[in-house]
Design a protein around this motif. Sequence first.
Motif, PDB file in Angstrom:
ATOM      1  N   GLY A 123      21.997  69.366   3.231  1.00 21.96           N
ATOM      2  CA  GLY A 123      22.758  68.472   4.093  1.00 21.96           C
ATOM      3  C   GLY A 123      23.695  69.191   5.042  1.00 21.96           C
ATOM      4  N   VAL A 124      24.381  70.209   4.544  1.00 16.42           N
ATOM      5  CA  VAL A 124      25.297  70.983   5.386  1.00 16.42           C
ATOM      6  C   VAL A 124      24.512  71.751   6.445  1.00 16.42           C
ATOM      7  N   THR A 125      23.393  72.355   6.053  1.00 12.63           N
ATOM      8  CA  THR A 125      22.555  73.074   7.016  1.00 12.63           C
ATOM      9  C   THR A 125      22.018  72.129   8.076  1.00 12.63           C
ATOM     10  N   ASP A 126      21.528  70.963   7.654  1.00 15.01           N
ATOM     11  CA  ASP A 126      21.033  69.971   8.618  1.00 15.01           C
ATOM     12  C   ASP A 126      22.128  69.546   9.587  1.00 15.01           C
ATOM     13  N   ALA A 127      23.343  69.339   9.084  1.00 12.89           N
ATOM     14  CA  ALA A 127      24.458  68.918   9.932  1.00 12.89           C
ATOM     15  C   ALA A 127      24.773  69.974  10.987  1.00 12.89           C
ATOM     16  N   ILE A 128      24.817  71.226  10.566  1.00 15.53           N
ATOM     17  CA  ILE A 128      25.120  72.309  11.502  1.00 15.53           C
ATOM     18  C   ILE A 128      24.025  72.437  12.551  1.00 15.53           C
ATOM     19  N   ALA A 129      22.768  72.393  12.123  1.00 11.48           N
ATOM     20  CA  ALA A 129      21.652  72.508  13.075  1.00 11.48           C
ATOM     21  C   ALA A 129      21.610  71.321  14.034  1.00 11.48           C
ATOM     22  N   ALA A 130      21.965  70.135  13.553  1.00  7.94           N
ATOM     23  CA  ALA A 130      21.962  68.950  14.413  1.00  7.94           C
ATOM     24  C   ALA A 130      22.987  69.079  15.541  1.00  7.94           C
ATOM     25  N   VAL A 131      24.096  69.722  15.268  1.00  4.14           N
ATOM     26  CA  VAL A 131      25.159  69.836  16.273  1.00  4.14           C
ATOM     27  C   VAL A 131      25.033  71.114  17.097  1.00  4.14           C
ATOM     28  N   ALA A 143      27.546  64.713   5.502  1.00  2.00           N
ATOM     29  CA  ALA A 143      26.684  65.436   4.557  1.00  2.00           C
ATOM     30  C   ALA A 143      27.296  65.450   3.159  1.00  2.00           C
ATOM     31  N   VAL A 144      28.599  65.631   3.088  1.00  5.96           N
ATOM     32  CA  VAL A 144      29.298  65.604   1.797  1.00  5.96           C
ATOM     33  C   VAL A 144      29.222  64.203   1.189  1.00  5.96           C
ATOM     34  N   VAL A 145      29.463  63.185   2.000  1.00  5.20           N
ATOM     35  CA  VAL A 145      29.433  61.790   1.531  1.00  5.20           C
ATOM     36  C   VAL A 145      28.037  61.405   1.053  1.00  5.20           C
ATOM     37  N   ALA A 146      27.002  61.931   1.690  1.00  3.81           N
ATOM     38  CA  ALA A 146      25.633  61.618   1.284  1.00  3.81           C
ATOM     39  C   ALA A 146      25.342  62.085  -0.142  1.00  3.81           C
ATOM     40  N   PRO A 163      24.826  68.408 -15.734  1.00  2.73           N
ATOM     41  CA  PRO A 163      23.375  68.515 -15.905  1.00  2.73           C
ATOM     42  C   PRO A 163      22.604  68.471 -14.581  1.00  2.73           C
ATOM     43  N   ASP A 164      23.169  67.821 -13.580  1.00  6.64           N
ATOM     44  CA  ASP A 164      22.514  67.711 -12.280  1.00  6.64           C
ATOM     45  C   ASP A 164      23.062  68.705 -11.253  1.00  6.64           C
ATOM     46  N   ALA A 165      23.693  69.769 -11.724  1.00  5.03           N
ATOM     47  CA  ALA A 165      24.333  70.740 -10.827  1.00  5.03           C
ATOM     48  C   ALA A 165      23.356  71.354  -9.838  1.00  5.03           C
ATOM     49  N   ASP A 166      22.184  71.744 -10.294  1.00  3.07           N
ATOM     50  CA  ASP A 166      21.211  72.368  -9.384  1.00  3.07           C
ATOM     51  C   ASP A 166      20.824  71.406  -8.266  1.00  3.07           C
ATOM     52  N   GLU A 167      20.633  70.138  -8.610  1.00  2.93           N
ATOM     53  CA  GLU A 167      20.271  69.132  -7.608  1.00  2.93           C
ATOM     54  C   GLU A 167      21.416  68.914  -6.617  1.00  2.93           C
ATOM     55  N   ILE A 168      22.642  68.823  -7.132  1.00  2.00           N
ATOM     56  CA  ILE A 168      23.806  68.618  -6.261  1.00  2.00           C
ATOM     57  C   ILE A 168      23.946  69.771  -5.273  1.00  2.00           C
TER      58      ILE A 168
END
Length: 128
Positions: free
Chosen positions: A90-98, A27-30, A78-83
């Motif tokens: 991504g982190v939430t998806d990773a946790i829910a997937a496992v 998720a971090v790498v993505a 400038p892209d902080a909100d998007e990041i």
Amino acid sequence: MPHLTVHALESDLVGREAALIEKLTDAVVAVYGEWARSIAVVQLIGLPRGRWGIGGLSAEAPSPSVTFGIKEGAFSRPDADEIIARLVAGVTDAIAAVLGERVRSGVTIEFVGTRPGRSGVGGVVVTS
């Protein structure tokens, strides 16, 4: 360096540690890119039932809580909100997937920014 500390029930983590570390790193790498894989740190902290309270009561099945250490400079981009949004998703998806979809709605992520000169590695202050 991205540093994730995950607090979860021990019973949710047992046998899933390697998968969770892998998915969180992915998720971090993505978001950051492949360069971040080798420096992403994930720490899993398991708590026994009865040692997690919400609202003054012992929580029966709390969702994981994540503290995400990040360079403070990331918040002024400038892209902080998007990041931040991509990392949260991504982190939430990773946790829910496992750990299963039952935890998704309660996963909390707190971003903690570190200024240059306010951390150290190997006995040396990190200045960048």
